[in-house]
Enzyme design. Structure first.
Site, PDB file in Angstrom:
ATOM      1  N   MET A   1     -39.629  70.881  56.674  1.00  0.00           N
ATOM      2  CA  MET A   1     -38.845  70.936  55.428  1.00  0.00           C
ATOM      3  C   MET A   1     -39.726  71.298  54.232  1.00  0.00           C
ATOM      4  O   MET A   1     -39.523  70.786  53.120  1.00  0.00           O
ATOM      5  CB  MET A   1     -38.142  69.592  55.179  1.00  0.00           C
ATOM      6  CG  MET A   1     -37.235  69.158  56.314  1.00  0.00           C
ATOM      7  SD  MET A   1     -36.596  67.477  56.115  1.00  0.00           S
ATOM      8  CE  MET A   1     -38.077  66.508  56.450  1.00  0.00           C
TER       9      MET A   1
ATOM     10  N   ASP B   1     -24.926  66.535  61.982  1.00  0.00           N
ATOM     11  CA  ASP B   1     -25.608  67.258  60.914  1.00  0.00           C
ATOM     12  C   ASP B   1     -25.315  68.748  61.018  1.00  0.00           C
ATOM     13  O   ASP B   1     -24.988  69.269  62.088  1.00  0.00           O
ATOM     14  CB  ASP B   1     -27.124  67.032  61.013  1.00  0.00           C
ATOM     15  CG  ASP B   1     -27.515  65.584  60.730  1.00  0.00           C
ATOM     16  OD1 ASP B   1     -26.685  64.857  60.177  1.00  0.00           O
ATOM     17  OD2 ASP B   1     -28.653  65.207  61.077  1.00  0.00           O
TER      18      ASP B   1
ATOM     19  N   LYS C   1     -26.459  67.339  55.645  1.00  0.00           N
ATOM     20  CA  LYS C   1     -27.891  67.057  55.812  1.00  0.00           C
ATOM     21  C   LYS C   1     -28.678  68.343  55.996  1.00  0.00           C
ATOM     22  O   LYS C   1     -29.375  68.538  56.989  1.00  0.00           O
ATOM     23  CB  LYS C   1     -28.157  66.100  56.986  1.00  0.00           C
ATOM     24  CG  LYS C   1     -27.361  64.815  56.944  1.00  0.00           C
ATOM     25  CD  LYS C   1     -27.664  63.984  55.732  1.00  0.00           C
ATOM     26  CE  LYS C   1     -29.036  63.346  55.784  1.00  0.00           C
ATOM     27  NZ  LYS C   1     -29.303  62.528  54.580  1.00  0.00           N
TER      28      LYS C   1
END
Length: 490
Positions: free
Chosen positions: A169, A35, A56
């Protein structure tokens, strides 16, 4: 034959937060599928592996999960050992379970290596404990957006929880998260914090009451990735009070592999963000001249080695050719400096000759002074070894063989972004600039010795940090002194 896939947590932020088991997996794999949030220095642990970035990262182009699944299956079915390197922990909002289901559908063997999750480690490194006795007896980790990029659906229920809330996130949804929690009954003055780029040299933390946290973060200009912490525990500040001497310094190392690895490790232990850029890889030579020299090592009175790389290749060839070191008990060794001596000493070989100044010329002068007419010298060094040594030995009428046992292969260079660039040989410096490398204005340059400094000057780097001793430890000490002096001036 079917290979296997190892889902590996890279940890969060800095490369040294990976587990020992994760490091070993990287060292032994054939493919790394990683990632974009991982520390790219982790890839140096797998120099032998094919490396594939699948992104990602929120807001940036990345491979779809279905494409990643298909890639894992393709590489494993070709018989390769694949490390799927995922930021944090594979099972904490990492979609590791989806990848395993796909592997199981194809009968592909897999293993899982846990990782240090950002949900705990990033608040911790910002001084916030997610639990604290009599204060926060639980913590709850929540994704800051759902599959269709919405804010959490159950904020009113989260607001009633008594422990610490950690949102991953969720920076783009921060205002909605804060408003939803307050509307759900959480006090507007509840402690809150947002940590951006946690566990990296760019880490920043903003603390504010929940009702004002979105505005405070906006004013501070924090960027993703970021973690949101809400609850009484966010009021604590257990930030580290010890700061390593090179903390916050970004140091590029332009060197060969072994030296670069050691230098980066020492600088990192002192708090620097140290990384290898450009530099030199060593390619061992195989020639009839080498075979002749190694078949008659006992016939030489002296063996001279002019670099740590030369010493490593020499020892490797001894093993390959099954030469018993005891057969060289009458041979005296000469080395250019402490770094070369240290490589030999690790294997029980202690050099008798070493010049006071660590340079090719000084080594040549020492050999010319100490070796007599009955001496026979073998010089083992790089294909690009300086002619200066030959001139001195020829003028002294010494009987010697100059055998090239390796050649440097220069890596592609780049425009550096660093506070200090360290060069550990003239060849590394020359290769760096000739392959497109550059050092930004305002950055300082460190050289391992005068010859390297002279090469750097030819490329416009007139003022170098120079060590008193031309070794890795000497370079590190000179950087520490230079940083201390500059800090005192500021």
């Amino acid at each position: 034959m079917t290979g296997k896939v190892i889902l590996t947590g890279a940890g969060c932020g800095s490369f040294d937060l990976i587990t020992l088991r994760g490091m070993e997996a990287l060292r032994g794999c054939d493919v790394v599928i990683y990632d974009s949030l991982i520390d790219l220095r982790l890839l140096d642990l797998a120099p032998q592996a094919e490396k594939i970035c699948v992104g990602k990262r929120a807001g940036q182009h990345s491979a779809k999960q279905e494409e990643i699944n298909a890639l894992l299956v393709e590489k494993a079915l070709s018989g390769r050992t694949v490390v799927r390197l995922k930021g944090g922990d594979p099972f904490v909002f990492g979609r590791g379970g989806e990848e395993i289901l796909e592997l199981k559908r194809h009968g592909i063997p897999f293993a899982v290596i846990p990782g240090v999750t950002s949900s705990v480690a990033v608040p911790e490194l910002a001084g916030i404990p997610v639990t604290h006795r009599k204060n926060a007896r639980s913590f709850h980790v929540v994704t800051g957006h759902t599959a269709d990029n919405c804010t959490p659906e159950n904020l009113a229920q989260y607001a009633k929880l008594t422990g610490t809330l950690v949102f991953l996130m969720g920076l783009n949804s921060l205002e909605a998260i804060a408003q939803g929690l307050v509307c759900g009954g959480m006090p507007a003055d509840a402690p809150a914090a947002v940590i951006s780029n946690g566990a990296t040299r760019f880490q920043r933390t903003v603390r504010s009451p929940l009702g004002n946290i979105a505005e405070a973060v906006r004013n501070a200009g924090l960027s993703a990735p970021a973690i949101i912490v809400v609850g009484d525990a966010a009021a604590f500040d257990f930030s580290a009070t010890y700061v390593p001497p090179l903390s916050g310094r970004n140091i590029a190392v332009v060197s060969s592999g072994g030296t670069a690895e050691r230098l980066c490790a020492v600088l990192h232990a002192l708090g620097a963000y140290a990384f290898r850029s450009g530099g030199v890889d060593i390619e061992e030579e195989f020639t009839p001249g080498i075979d002749r020299a190694f078949s008659a090592l006992g016939g030489y009175t002296h063996i001279a080695l002019t670099s740590p790389n030369g010493a490593r290749v020499f020892l490797k060839k001894l093993r390959e050719k099954r030469v018993d070191i005891r057969s060289l008990n009458a041979v005296k060794f000469a080395v250019i400096g402490r770094g070369t001596a240290a490589v030999l000493e690790e294997h029980g070989v202690f050099p008798e000759l070493m010049p006071g100044e660590y340079s090719t010329a000084a080594l040549g002068e020492l050999l010319a002074e100490r070796l007599g007419e009955n001496s026979r010298l073998l010089v083992l060094r790089s294909e690009e070894g300086s002619r200066e040594l030959n001139v001195i030995l020829d003028n002294s009428n010494l009987d010697y063989d100059d055998v090239k046992i390796y050649r440097p292969v220069y890596r592609p260079a780049e425009a550096l972004e660093c506070d200090i660039a360290v060069f550990t040989s003239a060849g590394a410096a020359r290769g760096f600039f000739e392959n497109g490398g550059s050092v930004p204005a305002g950055s300082r340059v460190a050289a391992i010795g005068k010859v390297t400094a002279a090469e750097l000057e030819r490329h416009g780097c007139a003022e170098c940090i120079l060590p008193q001793e031309s070794t890795v430890d000497g370079v590190v000490q000179s950087i520490l002194e230079a940083v201390k002096c500059r800090d005192s001036e500021d």
